[in-house]
Write a protein that holds these residues in place. Structure first.
Motif, PDB file in Angstrom:
ATOM      1  N   VAL A 111     -32.533 -41.389   0.147  1.00  0.00           N
ATOM      2  CA  VAL A 111     -32.475 -40.820   1.495  1.00  0.00           C
ATOM      3  C   VAL A 111     -32.544 -39.303   1.398  1.00  0.00           C
ATOM      4  O   VAL A 111     -32.363 -38.725   0.323  1.00  0.00           O
ATOM      5  CB  VAL A 111     -31.180 -41.224   2.243  1.00  0.00           C
ATOM      6  CG1 VAL A 111     -31.104 -42.727   2.415  1.00  0.00           C
ATOM      7  CG2 VAL A 111     -29.937 -40.691   1.530  1.00  0.00           C
ATOM      8  N   ARG A 112     -32.784 -38.673   2.528  1.00  0.00           N
ATOM      9  CA  ARG A 112     -32.733 -37.221   2.595  1.00  0.00           C
ATOM     10  C   ARG A 112     -31.288 -36.795   2.738  1.00  0.00           C
ATOM     11  O   ARG A 112     -30.648 -37.059   3.762  1.00  0.00           O
ATOM     12  CB  ARG A 112     -33.549 -36.717   3.791  1.00  0.00           C
ATOM     13  CG  ARG A 112     -33.471 -35.206   3.987  1.00  0.00           C
ATOM     14  CD  ARG A 112     -34.127 -34.816   5.308  1.00  0.00           C
ATOM     15  NE  ARG A 112     -33.926 -33.401   5.573  1.00  0.00           N
ATOM     16  CZ  ARG A 112     -33.665 -32.892   6.765  1.00  0.00           C
ATOM     17  NH1 ARG A 112     -33.582 -33.693   7.818  1.00  0.00           N
ATOM     18  NH2 ARG A 112     -33.513 -31.597   6.935  1.00  0.00           N
ATOM     19  N   ALA A 113     -30.737 -36.164   1.725  1.00  0.00           N
ATOM     20  CA  ALA A 113     -29.346 -35.704   1.768  1.00  0.00           C
ATOM     21  C   ALA A 113     -29.299 -34.284   2.321  1.00  0.00           C
ATOM     22  O   ALA A 113     -30.161 -33.460   2.017  1.00  0.00           O
ATOM     23  CB  ALA A 113     -28.731 -35.743   0.383  1.00  0.00           C
ATOM     24  N   ILE A 114     -28.267 -34.014   3.144  1.00  0.00           N
ATOM     25  CA  ILE A 114     -28.101 -32.690   3.739  1.00  0.00           C
ATOM     26  C   ILE A 114     -26.744 -32.150   3.325  1.00  0.00           C
ATOM     27  O   ILE A 114     -25.737 -32.861   3.350  1.00  0.00           O
ATOM     28  CB  ILE A 114     -28.205 -32.761   5.274  1.00  0.00           C
ATOM     29  CG1 ILE A 114     -29.492 -33.466   5.687  1.00  0.00           C
ATOM     30  CG2 ILE A 114     -28.153 -31.356   5.875  1.00  0.00           C
ATOM     31  CD1 ILE A 114     -29.649 -33.641   7.174  1.00  0.00           C
ATOM     32  N   ILE A 115     -26.700 -30.878   2.953  1.00  0.00           N
ATOM     33  CA  ILE A 115     -25.487 -30.273   2.413  1.00  0.00           C
ATOM     34  C   ILE A 115     -25.094 -29.056   3.241  1.00  0.00           C
ATOM     35  O   ILE A 115     -25.950 -28.363   3.786  1.00  0.00           O
ATOM     36  CB  ILE A 115     -25.710 -29.881   0.930  1.00  0.00           C
ATOM     37  CG1 ILE A 115     -24.403 -29.453   0.263  1.00  0.00           C
ATOM     38  CG2 ILE A 115     -26.779 -28.806   0.789  1.00  0.00           C
ATOM     39  CD1 ILE A 115     -24.515 -29.304  -1.250  1.00  0.00           C
ATOM     40  N   ASP A 116     -23.787 -28.823   3.353  1.00  0.00           N
ATOM     41  CA  ASP A 116     -23.300 -27.649   4.085  1.00  0.00           C
ATOM     42  C   ASP A 116     -21.908 -27.307   3.577  1.00  0.00           C
ATOM     43  O   ASP A 116     -21.260 -28.100   2.875  1.00  0.00           O
ATOM     44  CB  ASP A 116     -23.273 -27.927   5.590  1.00  0.00           C
ATOM     45  CG  ASP A 116     -23.232 -26.648   6.438  1.00  0.00           C
ATOM     46  OD1 ASP A 116     -23.173 -25.543   5.861  1.00  0.00           O
ATOM     47  OD2 ASP A 116     -23.259 -26.760   7.684  1.00  0.00           O
ATOM     48  N   ASN A 117     -21.441 -26.142   3.970  1.00  0.00           N
ATOM     49  CA  ASN A 117     -20.088 -25.697   3.649  1.00  0.00           C
ATOM     50  C   ASN A 117     -19.057 -26.634   4.255  1.00  0.00           C
ATOM     51  O   ASN A 117     -19.205 -27.091   5.393  1.00  0.00           O
ATOM     52  CB  ASN A 117     -19.900 -24.277   4.182  1.00  0.00           C
ATOM     53  CG  ASN A 117     -18.480 -23.784   4.044  1.00  0.00           C
ATOM     54  OD1 ASN A 117     -17.691 -23.921   4.961  1.00  0.00           O
ATOM     55  ND2 ASN A 117     -18.148 -23.243   2.891  1.00  0.00           N
ATOM     56  N   ASP A 118     -17.993 -26.933   3.514  1.00  0.00           N
ATOM     57  CA  ASP A 118     -17.031 -27.935   3.986  1.00  0.00           C
ATOM     58  C   ASP A 118     -16.242 -27.496   5.212  1.00  0.00           C
ATOM     59  O   ASP A 118     -15.902 -28.323   6.069  1.00  0.00           O
ATOM     60  CB  ASP A 118     -16.088 -28.380   2.856  1.00  0.00           C
ATOM     61  CG  ASP A 118     -15.304 -27.249   2.222  1.00  0.00           C
ATOM     62  OD1 ASP A 118     -15.489 -26.072   2.605  1.00  0.00           O
ATOM     63  OD2 ASP A 118     -14.499 -27.535   1.312  1.00  0.00           O
ATOM     64  N   ALA A 119     -15.958 -26.201   5.356  1.00  0.00           N
ATOM     65  CA  ALA A 119     -15.253 -25.756   6.562  1.00  0.00           C
ATOM     66  C   ALA A 119     -16.143 -25.913   7.792  1.00  0.00           C
ATOM     67  O   ALA A 119     -15.665 -26.285   8.871  1.00  0.00           O
ATOM     68  CB  ALA A 119     -14.801 -24.304   6.405  1.00  0.00           C
ATOM     69  N   ASN A 120     -17.447 -25.642   7.644  1.00  0.00           N
ATOM     70  CA  ASN A 120     -18.372 -25.878   8.756  1.00  0.00           C
ATOM     71  C   ASN A 120     -18.319 -27.334   9.196  1.00  0.00           C
ATOM     72  O   ASN A 120     -18.329 -27.653  10.392  1.00  0.00           O
ATOM     73  CB  ASN A 120     -19.807 -25.541   8.344  1.00  0.00           C
ATOM     74  CG  ASN A 120     -20.057 -24.054   8.195  1.00  0.00           C
ATOM     75  OD1 ASN A 120     -19.266 -23.236   8.639  1.00  0.00           O
ATOM     76  ND2 ASN A 120     -21.159 -23.703   7.568  1.00  0.00           N
ATOM     77  N   LEU A 121     -18.253 -28.226   8.223  1.00  0.00           N
ATOM     78  CA  LEU A 121     -18.285 -29.651   8.538  1.00  0.00           C
ATOM     79  C   LEU A 121     -16.927 -30.140   9.050  1.00  0.00           C
ATOM     80  O   LEU A 121     -16.868 -31.088   9.835  1.00  0.00           O
ATOM     81  CB  LEU A 121     -18.744 -30.448   7.323  1.00  0.00           C
ATOM     82  CG  LEU A 121     -20.176 -30.093   6.895  1.00  0.00           C
ATOM     83  CD1 LEU A 121     -20.624 -30.940   5.718  1.00  0.00           C
ATOM     84  CD2 LEU A 121     -21.150 -30.246   8.057  1.00  0.00           C
ATOM     85  N   GLY A 122     -15.850 -29.503   8.629  1.00  0.00           N
ATOM     86  CA  GLY A 122     -14.559 -29.807   9.233  1.00  0.00           C
ATOM     87  C   GLY A 122     -14.560 -29.446  10.712  1.00  0.00           C
ATOM     88  O   GLY A 122     -14.056 -30.197  11.554  1.00  0.00           O
ATOM     89  N   ALA A 123     -15.158 -28.286  11.046  1.00  0.00           N
ATOM     90  CA  ALA A 123     -15.279 -27.884  12.450  1.00  0.00           C
ATOM     91  C   ALA A 123     -16.129 -28.868  13.225  1.00  0.00           C
ATOM     92  O   ALA A 123     -15.806 -29.249  14.357  1.00  0.00           O
ATOM     93  CB  ALA A 123     -15.883 -26.474  12.537  1.00  0.00           C
ATOM     94  N   LEU A 124     -17.228 -29.316  12.617  1.00  0.00           N
ATOM     95  CA  LEU A 124     -18.123 -30.271  13.281  1.00  0.00           C
ATOM     96  C   LEU A 124     -17.395 -31.586  13.565  1.00  0.00           C
ATOM     97  O   LEU A 124     -17.533 -32.163  14.641  1.00  0.00           O
ATOM     98  CB  LEU A 124     -19.342 -30.515  12.395  1.00  0.00           C
ATOM     99  CG  LEU A 124     -20.417 -31.460  12.931  1.00  0.00           C
ATOM    100  CD1 LEU A 124     -21.000 -30.934  14.235  1.00  0.00           C
ATOM    101  CD2 LEU A 124     -21.518 -31.652  11.882  1.00  0.00           C
ATOM    102  N   ALA A 125     -16.597 -32.057  12.611  1.00  0.00           N
ATOM    103  CA  ALA A 125     -15.855 -33.306  12.798  1.00  0.00           C
ATOM    104  C   ALA A 125     -14.804 -33.160  13.885  1.00  0.00           C
ATOM    105  O   ALA A 125     -14.626 -34.056  14.723  1.00  0.00           O
ATOM    106  CB  ALA A 125     -15.205 -33.736  11.482  1.00  0.00           C
ATOM    107  N   GLU A 126     -14.088 -32.036  13.886  1.00  0.00           N
ATOM    108  CA  GLU A 126     -13.050 -31.840  14.898  1.00  0.00           C
ATOM    109  C   GLU A 126     -13.652 -31.798  16.296  1.00  0.00           C
ATOM    110  O   GLU A 126     -13.095 -32.354  17.237  1.00  0.00           O
ATOM    111  CB  GLU A 126     -12.284 -30.544  14.619  1.00  0.00           C
ATOM    112  CG  GLU A 126     -11.340 -30.613  13.428  1.00  0.00           C
ATOM    113  CD  GLU A 126     -10.125 -31.487  13.677  1.00  0.00           C
ATOM    114  OE1 GLU A 126      -9.794 -31.743  14.849  1.00  0.00           O
ATOM    115  OE2 GLU A 126      -9.510 -31.919  12.690  1.00  0.00           O
ATOM    116  N   GLN A 127     -14.803 -31.127  16.438  1.00  0.00           N
ATOM    117  CA  GLN A 127     -15.414 -31.060  17.756  1.00  0.00           C
ATOM    118  C   GLN A 127     -15.999 -32.411  18.171  1.00  0.00           C
ATOM    119  O   GLN A 127     -15.953 -32.783  19.335  1.00  0.00           O
ATOM    120  CB  GLN A 127     -16.507 -30.000  17.794  1.00  0.00           C
ATOM    121  CG  GLN A 127     -17.000 -29.749  19.225  1.00  0.00           C
ATOM    122  CD  GLN A 127     -18.227 -28.900  19.281  1.00  0.00           C
ATOM    123  OE1 GLN A 127     -19.230 -29.232  18.693  1.00  0.00           O
ATOM    124  NE2 GLN A 127     -18.144 -27.786  19.998  1.00  0.00           N
TER     125      GLN A 127
END
Length: 324
Positions: A111-127
């Motif tokens: 699959v196409r894997a996508i990577i990002d900073n973990d704090a960015n993704l914590g913010a995305l999950a919370e929102q």
């Protein structure tokens, strides 16, 4: 696309790795979870076999197979260039030039894997999954081995030109302080990252001949058991964090600041943070009028892998997959 396909989110922390897998016909909290205390501290290629095993086990627990995986998102506690998906220099340990977790795991899963900073993704999950509604500007702070912040404005993650937005762990809090691994001096991480906190406790223990903790988890547990030294160390870490967040609140005026990561398992961190945040921020920026909220993460240590899962699914939307 079959609704029982699987989305996978992986958080590759320094001392912890967490994998979540979810069938797309299930609710966000109906995930299969695997956690390891190894992390990638000894290097990516040494960690890779265990990460693959964790992913495989999580997928199997959903009742599906590797061939049913639709998407993969990866969270790392490092800066990621949003244009290339590669680490932004300086590439800090344990990562090395040439490490490519998205390429390695994506090719393995097909699959196409996508990577990002973990704090960015914590913010995305919370929102995405949090219950606090109508927050226009959200700041998510991850306080664990290091410190970072993810910022969401108008439903968009603020990454910056090279993916370096939100790096509050490298704000200078003591110009004459210790040298940080980033090459700076007196960064926030040098006073409230895991290593300096453990060192503070061990220094206090030396004076009474007691053995000191080896891990941040042990410091948190001792604080929960009313150990005076560990309680003070965590509360002081919160005060340091609050002082830095006050500057961020003055600049961004967020509706919501969420504190997550391993240190947030102790309520003392938030107590200390709240004290100095309100002392140093403009009163209007942190007013107790319902327009501003400082709170612990609702998702706990699953925020980052859950955000990674959302990122992976959103990356598939342009090819017709189901949204998060």
């Amino acid at each position: 696309m079959p609704v029982d396909d699987v989305g996978v989110g992986v958080h590759l922390g320094f001392n912890h790795t967490t994998v979540v897998a979810r069938r797309l016909d299930k609710e966000f909290d109906q995930v299969s979870v695997r956690v390891s205390a190894q992390g990638v501290s000894k290097g990516w290629h040494r960690a890779l076999p265990e990460v693959k095993e964790m992913i495989e086990e999580a997928i199997e627990e959903t009742g599906r197979r590797r061939a049913d995986v639709l998407s993969l998102g990866i969270a790392v506690p490092r800066m990621i260039d949003p244009r290339t998906g590669e680490f932004t220099p300086p590439i800090l340990p344990p990562w090395r030039p040439g490490d490519n977790p998205a390429g390695d795991l994506g090719a393995w899963l097909g699959v196409r894997a996508i990577i990002d900073n973990d704090a960015n993704l914590g913010a995305l999950a919370e929102q995405t999954y949090g219950t606090r509604e109508n927050a226009e500007t959200v700041v998510y702070v991850k306080a664990s081995t290091g410190v970072g912040a993810g910022i969401i404005v108008h439903n968009s993650v603020l990454r910056g030109h090279r993916g370096m937005a939100g790096e509050i762990g490298h704000l200078t809090v003591d110009p004459d302080g210790a040298v940080c691994q980033c090459g700076g001096r007196g960064c926030l991480e040098t006073v409230m990252g895991a290593d300096p906190l453990i060192a503070q406790v061990r220094a206090a223990r030396t004076r009474n001949s007691a053995s000191g903790p080896e891990t941040l988890e042990q410091v948190i547990k001792a604080a929960d058991e009313q150990d005076a030294v560990c309680m003070r160390v965590i509360q002081d870490a919160g005060r340091r964090l609050g002082q830095s967040l006050a500057q961020l609140c003055n600049m961004l005026n967020p509706d919501l600041v969420v504190v997550g990561g391993q240190l947030a398992e102790s309520r003392l961190l938030l107590d200390g943070c709240n004290e100095t945040l309100r002392r140093f921020a403009l009163p209007g920026a942190v007013a107790d009028s319902g327009a501003f909220t400082l709170a612990l993460s609702e998702l706990g240590t699953r925020a980052e892998p859950q955000g990674a899962l959302v990122l992976g699914l959103r990356g598939q939307e342009n090819v017709g997959s189901a949204p998060a």
